[in-house]
Design an enzyme around this catalytic site. Structure first.
Site, PDB file in Angstrom:
ATOM      1  N   PHE A  11       0.866  -1.189   0.000  1.00 52.43           N
ATOM      2  CA  PHE A  11       0.000   0.000   0.000  1.00 52.43           C
ATOM      3  C   PHE A  11       0.898   1.234   0.000  1.00 52.43           C
ATOM      4  O   PHE A  11       0.886   2.040   0.907  1.00 52.43           O
ATOM      5  CB  PHE A  11      -0.915  -0.054   1.233  1.00 52.43           C
ATOM      6  CG  PHE A  11      -2.151   0.803   1.128  1.00 52.43           C
ATOM      7  CD1 PHE A  11      -2.959   0.776  -0.002  1.00 52.43           C
ATOM      8  CD2 PHE A  11      -2.529   1.632   2.187  1.00 52.43           C
ATOM      9  CE1 PHE A  11      -4.108   1.551  -0.094  1.00 52.43           C
ATOM     10  CE2 PHE A  11      -3.686   2.415   2.110  1.00 52.43           C
ATOM     11  CZ  PHE A  11      -4.478   2.377   0.971  1.00 52.43           C
ATOM     12  N   LYS A 127       8.095  -5.547 -11.615  1.00 52.82           N
ATOM     13  CA  LYS A 127       8.819  -6.146 -12.736  1.00 52.82           C
ATOM     14  C   LYS A 127       9.441  -7.491 -12.399  1.00 52.82           C
ATOM     15  O   LYS A 127       9.637  -8.338 -13.277  1.00 52.82           O
ATOM     16  CB  LYS A 127       9.948  -5.194 -13.178  1.00 52.82           C
ATOM     17  CG  LYS A 127       9.448  -3.978 -13.863  1.00 52.82           C
ATOM     18  CD  LYS A 127      10.197  -2.726 -13.448  1.00 52.82           C
ATOM     19  CE  LYS A 127       9.569  -2.097 -12.232  1.00 52.82           C
ATOM     20  NZ  LYS A 127      10.133  -0.818 -11.834  1.00 52.82           N
ATOM     21  N   VAL A 154       6.246  -2.348 -17.692  1.00 53.29           N
ATOM     22  CA  VAL A 154       7.102  -1.633 -18.656  1.00 53.29           C
ATOM     23  C   VAL A 154       6.372  -0.354 -19.065  1.00 53.29           C
ATOM     24  O   VAL A 154       5.208  -0.395 -19.459  1.00 53.29           O
ATOM     25  CB  VAL A 154       7.376  -2.490 -19.919  1.00 53.29           C
ATOM     26  CG1 VAL A 154       8.313  -1.747 -20.861  1.00 53.29           C
ATOM     27  CG2 VAL A 154       7.967  -3.845 -19.552  1.00 53.29           C
ATOM     28  N   LYS A 226      13.207  -4.698 -17.673  1.00 55.58           N
ATOM     29  CA  LYS A 226      12.236  -4.311 -18.708  1.00 55.58           C
ATOM     30  C   LYS A 226      12.655  -4.839 -20.079  1.00 55.58           C
ATOM     31  O   LYS A 226      11.812  -5.257 -20.871  1.00 55.58           O
ATOM     32  CB  LYS A 226      12.070  -2.790 -18.713  1.00 55.58           C
ATOM     33  CG  LYS A 226      11.327  -2.296 -17.461  1.00 55.58           C
ATOM     34  CD  LYS A 226      11.422  -0.797 -17.298  1.00 55.58           C
ATOM     35  CE  LYS A 226      10.621  -0.313 -16.107  1.00 55.58           C
ATOM     36  NZ  LYS A 226      10.919   1.079 -15.748  1.00 55.58           N
TER      37      LYS A 226
HETATM   38  N1  LIG Z   1       6.156   4.333  -9.014  1.00 56.75           N
HETATM   39  C1  LIG Z   1       6.293   4.109 -10.306  1.00 56.75           C
HETATM   40  O1  LIG Z   1       6.434   5.019 -11.113  1.00 56.75           O
HETATM   41  C2  LIG Z   1       6.263   2.708 -10.812  1.00 56.75           C
HETATM   42  C3  LIG Z   1       6.091   2.489 -12.201  1.00 56.75           C
HETATM   43  C4  LIG Z   1       6.036   1.177 -12.696  1.00 56.75           C
HETATM   44  C5  LIG Z   1       6.205   0.130 -11.816  1.00 56.75           C
HETATM   45  N2  LIG Z   1       6.390   0.382 -10.489  1.00 56.75           N
HETATM   46  C6  LIG Z   1       6.512  -0.759  -9.596  1.00 56.75           C
HETATM   47  O2  LIG Z   1       5.333  -0.844  -8.808  1.00 56.75           O
HETATM   48  C7  LIG Z   1       5.664  -1.334  -7.505  1.00 56.75           C
HETATM   49  C8  LIG Z   1       5.158  -0.348  -6.451  1.00 56.75           C
HETATM   50  O3  LIG Z   1       5.724   0.901  -6.690  1.00 56.75           O
HETATM   51  P1  LIG Z   1       5.455   2.119  -5.672  1.00 56.75           P
HETATM   52  O4  LIG Z   1       5.949   3.319  -6.352  1.00 56.75           O
HETATM   53  O5  LIG Z   1       4.079   2.041  -5.159  1.00 56.75           O
HETATM   54  O6  LIG Z   1       6.473   1.720  -4.523  1.00 56.75           O
HETATM   55  P2  LIG Z   1       6.429   2.163  -2.977  1.00 56.75           P
HETATM   56  O7  LIG Z   1       7.775   1.929  -2.437  1.00 56.75           O
HETATM   57  O8  LIG Z   1       5.799   3.515  -2.857  1.00 56.75           O
HETATM   58  O9  LIG Z   1       5.392   1.140  -2.341  1.00 56.75           O
HETATM   59  C9  LIG Z   1       5.658  -0.207  -2.131  1.00 56.75           C
HETATM   60  C10 LIG Z   1       4.878  -0.608  -0.902  1.00 56.75           C
HETATM   61  O10 LIG Z   1       4.978  -2.022  -0.758  1.00 56.75           O
HETATM   62  C11 LIG Z   1       5.144  -2.310   0.612  1.00 56.75           C
HETATM   63  N3  LIG Z   1       5.798  -3.616   0.684  1.00 56.75           N
HETATM   64  C12 LIG Z   1       7.055  -3.934   0.317  1.00 56.75           C
HETATM   65  N4  LIG Z   1       7.273  -5.252   0.504  1.00 56.75           N
HETATM   66  C13 LIG Z   1       6.126  -5.779   0.987  1.00 56.75           C
HETATM   67  C14 LIG Z   1       5.713  -7.074   1.384  1.00 56.75           C
HETATM   68  N5  LIG Z   1       6.521  -8.122   1.310  1.00 56.75           N
HETATM   69  N6  LIG Z   1       4.449  -7.232   1.849  1.00 56.75           N
HETATM   70  C15 LIG Z   1       3.600  -6.186   1.948  1.00 56.75           C
HETATM   71  N7  LIG Z   1       3.950  -4.924   1.596  1.00 56.75           N
HETATM   72  C16 LIG Z   1       5.186  -4.727   1.108  1.00 56.75           C
HETATM   73  C17 LIG Z   1       5.985  -1.172   1.169  1.00 56.75           C
HETATM   74  O11 LIG Z   1       5.818  -1.051   2.557  1.00 56.75           O
HETATM   75  C18 LIG Z   1       5.441   0.011   0.394  1.00 56.75           C
HETATM   76  O12 LIG Z   1       4.382   0.648   1.086  1.00 56.75           O
HETATM   77  C19 LIG Z   1       7.168  -1.541  -7.476  1.00 56.75           C
HETATM   78  O13 LIG Z   1       7.436  -2.888  -7.756  1.00 56.75           O
HETATM   79  C20 LIG Z   1       7.666  -0.662  -8.629  1.00 56.75           C
HETATM   80  O14 LIG Z   1       8.831  -1.167  -9.217  1.00 56.75           O
HETATM   81  C21 LIG Z   1       6.388   1.633  -9.971  1.00 56.75           C
HETATM   82  N1  LIG Z   2      11.511   3.358 -11.111  1.00 55.48           N
HETATM   83  C1  LIG Z   2      10.931   3.102 -12.399  1.00 55.48           C
HETATM   84  C2  LIG Z   2       9.436   3.018 -12.278  1.00 55.48           C
HETATM   85  C3  LIG Z   2       8.802   2.455 -13.523  1.00 55.48           C
HETATM   86  O1  LIG Z   2       9.051   1.080 -13.645  1.00 55.48           O
HETATM   87  C4  LIG Z   2      11.328   4.214 -13.363  1.00 55.48           C
HETATM   88  O2  LIG Z   2      11.840   5.236 -12.906  1.00 55.48           O
HETATM   89  O3  LIG Z   2      11.129   4.041 -14.559  1.00 55.48           O
END
Ligand SMILES: NC(=O)c1ccc[n+]([C@@H]2O[C@H](COP(=O)([O-])OP(=O)(O)OC[C@H]3O[C@@H](n4cnc5c(N)ncnc54)[C@H](O)[C@@H]3O)[C@@H](O)[C@H]2O)c1
Ligand SMILES: N[C@@H](CCO)C(=O)O
Length: 350
Positions: A11, A127, A154, A226
């Site tokens: 979350f 990913k 991606v 990716k």
């Molecule tokens: N933010 C972006 O632009 C973006 C874009 C594409 C993909 N992603 C991917 O999406 C995912 C989430 O990104 P985000 O920006 O929300 O990251 P974030 O760090 O804001 O949130 C991740 C959340 O997951 C929780 N978490 C981690 N391990 C856990 C576990 N084992 N059990 C339960 N909760 C757990 C953390 O406490 C954190 O609140 C990541 O894998 C990231 O690579 C993010």
């Molecule tokens: N950390 C990644 C999020 C998207 O996967 C980026 O900056 O492109």
């Protein structure tokens, strides 16, 4: 009207934004998409877990500040307890958005397995499971009559995977090259504006682009995953992580960027793959000083672009946001829409 019950695993930025979308625009989504969404479970390392079959009060859940409160104060638990919750909660769909682990994809890959093993479809922006366990997890979903969708893995909300899968039947795809990491592209641009490397990384973190450990962005691990996903999904390659050579941007200095500028070039982190005459696929991630008239040189900020080389159309380029909380939450929504459309087609054909 159909309502899908969903569980949010992790979350943080992305799943919180999906929850905000459901809380604030649920009515519109229901009207425009023909289905409703109800969050029945949330787990997070820092907040613990909460299950409510009748639906979680999202506005209340969104007010919880990690570190200051947990779901225990709201009738849940202070433990994430992912396996039990994923297996037993009354969700139809699990939205997996925990940290990406670029080495073995865990524990997210297990989250996906537990969901598929207990009759729940999965959408993820993570990913790790897709790049490192994609074939196994797709087969598991197929065998169990479920869906495993990962458009946001991606280029965040830019639908590159669905676009390419629809376009390329009938064409031969020779390879691709692209800017596939929003953070490193943003950092290079801000360094060109005069910011220090550390200042630029901090900005990318504040804007929600960076991974929990931003070295994954800067050192090319994120692009490596990716490239692996694109090569395996679109070129039919069977590559593993070790097959994708990786070099990041941490060795680039402001002086390098200035020098490139004075020569009419711009440094970019480029991920690419190409099919060789013997059918094998070569893939890599490396910085390149691109001439300004190169198609990828003008991609700015956290935008991404990937240019596919095809036999009948020549180069086909897809460009759009590559990172960001809303952009990536939208990718999860697009995955749920794809599941709903597939289900509607199945019902119509039955
Ligand atoms: N933010 C972006 O632009 C973006 C874009 C594409 C993909 N992603 C991917 O999406 C995912 C989430 O990104 P985000 O920006 O929300 O990251 P974030 O760090 O804001 O949130 C991740 C959340 O997951 C929780 N978490 C981690 N391990 C856990 C576990 N084992 N059990 C339960 N909760 C757990 C953390 O406490 C954190 O609140 C990541 O894998 C990231 O690579 C993010
Ligand atoms: N950390 C990644 C999020 C998207 O996967 C980026 O900056 O492109």
């Amino acid at each position: 009207m159909t309502t899908y019950d969903i569980a949010l695993i992790g979350f943080g930025g992305v799943n919180r934004t999906l929850a905000e979308l459901i809380a604030t625009r649920g009515g519109e989504l229901r009207r425009d998409l023909g289905f409703g969404l109800r969050v029945v479970a949330i787990t997070d390392l820092r907040l613990g877990s909460l299950v409510r079959g009748e639906g979680i009060d999202l506005e209340k859940a969104l007010r919880l500040v990690p570190g200051a409160a947990t779901f225990r104060d709201h009738g849940g638990s202070a433990e994430a307890d992912n396996e039990r919750i994923i297996r037993t909660c009354p969700a139809d769909i699990i939205c997996e958005a925990t940290f990406t682990n670029p080495t073995d994809g865990e524990p997210a890959a297990s989250h996906v397995r537990w969901a598929l093993d207990s009759g729940k479809s999965v959408c993820t922006t993570n990913k790790g499971p897709v790049a490192l366990h994609g074939a196994e997890l797709k087969a598991m979903a197929r065998q169990n009559g479920l869906h495993f969708e990962f458009e946001g893995a991606v280029m965040s909300g830019t639908p590159v995977l669905r676009f390419a899968k629809r376009l390329f039947p009938g064409l031969s795809l020779h390879g691709f090259e692209g800017i596939l990491n929003g953070t490193s592209n943003y950092v290079l641009g801000r360094m060109e504006d005069g910011l220090s490397f550390d200042e630029a990384v901090r900005e990318a973190q504040q804007r929600g682009y960076a991974e929990a450990d931003p070295t994954a962005d800067i050192d090319g691990y994120d692009v490596q995953l990716k490239v692996l996903i694109l090569a395996n999904e679109l070129l039919g390659a069977n590559l593993t992580l070790a097959d994708v050579k990786r070099e990041g941007i941490s060795a680039l200095t402001p002086g390098d960027l200035r020098q490139a500028g004075s020569e009419g070039r711009r440094w970019k982190l480029v991920g690419s793959a190409r099919r060789n005459p013997d059918g094998t696929v070569t893939a890599q991630v490396a910085p390149a000083a691109l001439p300004l008239d190169h198609g990828l040189a003008g991609v700015s900020g956290a935008n991404n672009a990937v240019s596919f080389s095809t036999d009948l159309l020549g180069a086909v380029t897809v460009a759009g946001p590559g990172a960001g909380r809303m952009e990536t939450a939208y990718a999860l929504l697009s995955d749920i829409i794809a599941m709903h459309e597939a289900r509607s087609r199945e019902t119509a054909n039955a």
